[in-house]
Design a protein around this motif. Sequence first.
Motif, PDB file in Angstrom:
ATOM      1  N   CYS A 175      -0.295  -2.492  -6.096  1.00 30.00           N
ATOM      2  CA  CYS A 175      -0.770  -2.056  -4.817  1.00 30.00           C
ATOM      3  C   CYS A 175      -0.196  -1.660  -3.621  1.00 30.00           C
ATOM      4  O   CYS A 175       0.412  -2.262  -3.001  1.00 30.00           O
ATOM      5  N   ASP A 202      -3.976  -0.270  -8.586  1.00 33.20           N
ATOM      6  CA  ASP A 202      -3.757   0.212  -7.192  1.00 33.20           C
ATOM      7  C   ASP A 202      -2.585   1.164  -6.878  1.00 33.20           C
ATOM      8  O   ASP A 202      -1.992   0.986  -5.854  1.00 33.20           O
ATOM      9  N   TYR A 205      -4.896   4.672  -3.268  1.00 31.01           N
ATOM     10  CA  TYR A 205      -6.255   4.111  -2.564  1.00 31.01           C
ATOM     11  C   TYR A 205      -7.021   5.276  -2.389  1.00 31.01           C
ATOM     12  O   TYR A 205      -6.366   6.488  -1.959  1.00 31.01           O
ATOM     13  N   HIS A 266      -8.834   0.732  -7.242  1.00 31.37           N
ATOM     14  CA  HIS A 266      -8.656   1.929  -6.120  1.00 31.37           C
ATOM     15  C   HIS A 266      -8.063   3.095  -6.747  1.00 31.37           C
ATOM     16  O   HIS A 266      -8.317   4.174  -5.965  1.00 31.37           O
ATOM     17  N   ASP A 435      -3.058  -7.050  -7.524  1.00 27.64           N
ATOM     18  CA  ASP A 435      -4.438  -6.915  -6.884  1.00 27.64           C
ATOM     19  C   ASP A 435      -4.543  -7.602  -5.664  1.00 27.64           C
ATOM     20  O   ASP A 435      -5.215  -7.057  -4.465  1.00 27.64           O
ATOM     21  N   HIS A 437      -2.513  -8.912  -3.193  1.00 22.17           N
ATOM     22  CA  HIS A 437      -1.274  -8.411  -2.188  1.00 22.17           C
ATOM     23  C   HIS A 437      -0.760  -9.690  -1.594  1.00 22.17           C
ATOM     24  O   HIS A 437      -0.474  -9.694  -0.550  1.00 22.17           O
ATOM     25  N   SER A 467       0.432  -2.604   0.363  1.00 21.25           N
ATOM     26  CA  SER A 467      -1.093  -2.839   0.840  1.00 21.25           C
ATOM     27  C   SER A 467      -0.907  -4.139   1.712  1.00 21.25           C
ATOM     28  O   SER A 467      -0.441  -5.325   1.314  1.00 21.25           O
TER      29      SER A 467
END
Length: 542
Positions: A175, A202, A205, A266, A435, A437, A467
């Motif tokens: 992320c 991720d 994004y 994402h 995923d 965060h 993120s």
Amino acid sequence: MTPTGQHSPELRAAARHLGRRRFLTGTGAAAALAFAVNLPTAGVAGAAELDAARIPADPFTLGVASGDPAPHSVLLWTRLAPKPFELNGGLPAERVTVQWELARDARFRRVVRRGTVTAHPEFNHSVRVQADHLDADRQYWFRFRTGRWVSGTGRTRTAPPAGSRSGLTLAAVSCQAYHDGYFTAFKHLAEDDVDVVFHLGDYLYEYAVNAAGGARKYTDRTLPDIFNRETQTLDDYRRRYALYKSDPDLRAAHAAHPFVVTWDDHEVENNYADDIDENGNPPEEFLLRRASAYRAYWENQPLRLPQRPTGSDMQLYRRLDWGRLAQFDILDTRQYRSDQAYGDKAHAPGPESRDPRRTITGATQERWLIDGWRRSRALWNVVPQQVTFSERKLDLTADAKLSMDAWDGYSASRDRVLAGAKSAGVDNLMVLTGDVHVAYAFDIKADFGKPSSKTLGTEIVATSIASGKDGAERPANWDTYMKANPHLKFYNGRRGYVTVALGQKSARADFKTVSAVTTPGAPLTTAASFITEVGNQGLKPA
Ligand code: FE
Ligand code: CA
């Protein structure tokens, strides 16, 4: 993708030729095997060759990377893009010849393999080399050259030989929303002493970057308008990778360690499930977008040939071995999953989320995972994947809500996987997750409702690189989550990464965090450390 079938026999012959393996002469007696992996797909097959001397600026702006280490080979990657934010990276639609070399030392005094590979415009001038016939369990350095330009140096390594019991330290990351902050955690990771980095999704994004009001917008240059739209087309996704790889900290992490990557949502679109997007577009339309996203992912990641996509399909789940110490079963819980239950809203478990016909892995991948466990001779069976595996109650009510995008929304899948682990005799199970965060550490329970039930393994959840912006050490729902989930042993909402040292007697997880990402240069601290013992699963403070 345009099928090659519509081309002339000459072009199809050219495509076959380009797909064939080529032997290349290495230094001394060593022969290096490289793959010309880039099969032409559109009308520019057999494109003219660009005279590399005419490349006007450094084409190695996106750095170098390596991935999927095996005992005797590793995958090397770069992409040529002298003007990374321009269409085709600022290169004409012509082939470019690239030299590569791999050495035992950082100064390339002892080069052990070298070769030549072609960067094809059809694959955005990405370069992929499978460096073979290497020594097991050894560090190597590599670089690329075209014309007068030489890439930065990458460091990589091979996995230990099949019977080895030597230890391993991995990092897990996920992320990295560029618009949310600096990749300071990657800067620290580049300097950390790890063998391999698992990226759990991720990587980018799809959202419009400038419009997101990103943290960097106020400190960096204003980004070109092309990023101020959601990614839809192949060019959009390609340029989004260029944006992310323009970050020096991300490039430093790739140059320092081999990566083993898997995606989450994402890289294509928020919370998609197989051919279903979140906006209700027809599946055949969404699959065109998915094909573009998967292709750009392939072009920009250090992945091996079996992962090359065909249209909107790409086999990303795969297995890596680290001697007898660990077997890694890297999952893809996006491409084959059933649509989220209850409209993908947080919801108490019910007949829809428990429906045994629903799956998060697809039947084929589920069988592959459990069959692989049956054959596993590894001490640790590690499952790098995307979304939270353990039950996670989001409130304290008797009818607590769960996330329908995570394994909680696919509890029959989770039950089948855990039953499979039990029947296969998996003793030391570790799930690696991204995923959400935030960082979590969970005991995986036989019955999440019964704290006294058997602990079947551990789940280590890596927080985000960026993120969610700075985050908080104790998010507002910290008390609720810790009370509602007795098997949750740790919860921290800062950005960072986690390292896991796997050994013969125990595994140790160190959760590392940075105090901020909206400003550059934050220091790294270890927020908490846990161990779990071989044969006695369950997290204890280290
Ligand atoms: Fe994310
Ligand atoms: Ca995600």
